[in-house]
Enzyme design. Structure first.
Site, short mmCIF file in Angstrom:
data_model
loop_
_atom_site.label_atom_id
_atom_site.label_comp_id
_atom_site.label_asym_id
_atom_site.label_seq_id
_atom_site.Cartn_x
_atom_site.Cartn_y
_atom_site.Cartn_z
N ASP A 253 26.07 92.58 22.80
CA ASP A 253 26.06 91.40 22.61
C ASP A 253 27.24 90.75 23.51
O ASP A 253 27.01 89.52 24.22
CB ASP A 253 26.45 90.84 21.30
CG ASP A 253 25.51 91.34 20.02
OD1 ASP A 253 24.54 91.96 20.56
OD2 ASP A 253 25.86 91.27 19.02
N CYS B 145 21.31 97.36 19.59
CA CYS B 145 22.30 96.67 19.47
C CYS B 145 23.82 97.10 19.51
O CYS B 145 24.76 96.91 19.88
CB CYS B 145 22.28 95.84 18.01
SG CYS B 145 20.70 94.73 17.91
N HIS C 277 18.86 87.03 20.17
CA HIS C 277 18.80 88.33 20.63
C HIS C 277 17.30 88.55 20.85
O HIS C 277 16.46 88.58 20.07
CB HIS C 277 19.58 89.40 19.68
CG HIS C 277 20.98 88.90 19.96
ND1 HIS C 277 22.03 89.57 18.80
CD2 HIS C 277 21.85 88.14 20.47
CE1 HIS C 277 23.06 89.21 19.11
NE2 HIS C 277 22.96 88.14 20.10
N ASP D 77 24.80 85.33 24.74
CA ASP D 77 25.11 86.54 24.40
C ASP D 77 24.22 87.54 25.25
O ASP D 77 23.09 87.06 25.60
CB ASP D 77 24.62 86.86 22.96
CG ASP D 77 25.39 86.54 21.75
OD1 ASP D 77 26.58 85.75 22.00
OD2 ASP D 77 25.29 86.71 20.73
N ASP E 183 16.17 91.71 21.66
CA ASP E 183 15.43 92.97 21.32
C ASP E 183 15.04 93.38 19.92
O ASP E 183 14.45 94.49 19.66
CB ASP E 183 16.80 93.99 21.67
CG ASP E 183 18.00 93.81 21.03
OD1 ASP E 183 17.98 92.62 20.00
OD2 ASP E 183 19.14 94.19 21.64
#
Length: 369
Positions: A120, A354, A247, A198, A249
């Site tokens: 991140d 992550c 995020h 991020d 992913d």
């Protein structure tokens, strides 16, 4: 599944060199759980945490994560690191850090969070590592815990950049923000007061970089990165239908050149950028449900964490064995899944993708489109 077969010896001495998500992995930063602190309460935090976990987070904000959450996640993390090392990957770790310490700016104060997700706070583009301007106040100084690593990379020749440190004042956050109901247009808690993003809202495919705007990445942040990288890279925005986006992913992720994994709830193939429509679009299977009540309550993530995999190379990937639907599907697609249990790590913000930052992958800068 050849867990014990190491990758060939690295061909490069550059400390930072990574252009995509699938070239053979040589070195990776893996997060830590020591000193982890429940995030300080703020609307930009709670808007992205699932219901029961958000309520618990608000009540316990600023306290240490309890041992019953840390210990099983730590066991999983240790086993994950052992697998990476058996695969011949160099694992780099930050030092333990006291995230409970209080800090302030002239406008606000907070305690920290943790080192669980280096993905991140830092973005690797080629030989450059960029500290990102994150929107969660509790993560304001998070990259300081990685500074010994960053200084070492810099001394050995890497480029080290920090994006403008944001003010994170009230002007950045929409006071009237509410999560959209089903069928309503997607909206975001962030205004365009200043650039924030991020790194985990981006993925890399050589000269083409893809991003989803989210509740931690605004349009101004995307534009800052576009101008910073210059004409050598192209940044493409991907439309996500996630009601509380944070995020990329668990929404869309490349598995190799010409292969893109999508979340069927959040991504409509006909809305993808035209260049991605030419790739094989692999639709993620329905995630296997998690029945454990404690895991449900403590997870900071949604059900699609099954997509949060880590590519070792174009063939091998690390997947949680709980997600049997994903394991079977990737085998059908011709990949080799390496099963590593990791469900308890969700309480600290993610899974394999992550929890890591691939610093060096063997390969060169290419255009795949």
């Amino acid at each position: 599944m050849n867990v014990h077969a190491p990758l060939p010896e690295p061909l490069t001495e550059r400390p930072v060199s990574s252009h995509n998500e699938w070239d053979p992995l040589e070195e990776i930063i893996v997060g830590r759980l020591e000193g982890s602190t429940i995030p300080s309460d703020h609307p930009v935090v709670t808007c992205n945490i699932p219901g029961m976990a958000a309520r618990a987070q608000a009540l316990a904000a600023g306290f240490r994560f309890p041992k019953f959450m840390v210990e099983p996640a730590q066991q999983e993390l240790d086993a994950f690191i052992q697998v990476l090392e058996r695969l011949g990957v160099k694992v780099t770790r930050p030092e333990p850090y006291n995230h409970k310490a209080k800090f302030s700016t002239p406008d606000w104060s907070s305690r920290g969070f943790c080192n669980s997700c280096p993905r991140d706070s830092m973005l690797v583009i080629g030989d450059e590592i960029i500290e990102t301007p994150m929107a969660w106040p509790c993560r304001y100084f998070e990259t300081h815990s990685y500074r010994p690593i960053l200084k070492d990379y810099f001394r050995r020749g890497a480029r080290w950049t920090a994006a403008p440190r944001p003010q994170l004042t009230d002007e950045l956050f929409d006071p009237a923000f509410k999560l959209p109901e089903k069928g309503e247009p997607i909206r975001y808690i962030l205004t365009e007061f200043e650039p924030v993003f991020d790194a985990a809202d981006f993925f890399r495919c050589g000269r083409d970089i893809f991003v989803t705007r989210s509740n931690v990445t605004n349009a101004m942040g995307i534009e800052w990165l576009r101008r910073h990288l210059g004409e050598g890279y192209r940044i493409h925005e991907i439309k996500s239908r996630c009601p509380n986006p944070m995020h990329i992913d668990t929404t869309i992720l490349p598995l190799g050149p010409g292969k893109i994994l999508i979340n069927p709830e959040y991504i409509y193939p006909d809305e993808l950028p035209d260049i991605l429509k030419k790739w094989d679009i692999l639709v993620a299977p329905e995630p296997d449900p998690i029945e454990d009540r404690i895991l449900k309550i403590t997870s900071m993530c949604g059900k699609w964490l099954s997509m949060n995999i880590l590519m070792i190379d174009e063939k091998r990937m690390i997947v949680d064995p709980h997600h049997t639907n994903m394991m079977r599907q990737v085998e059908k697609w011709g990949f080799e899944p390496i099963p590593v249990p990791f469900l308890h790590y969700a309480a600290f913000g993610g899974a394999f993708h992550c929890a890591t930052l691939d610093v060096r992958r063997r390969g060169t800068l290419e255009s795949y489109f």
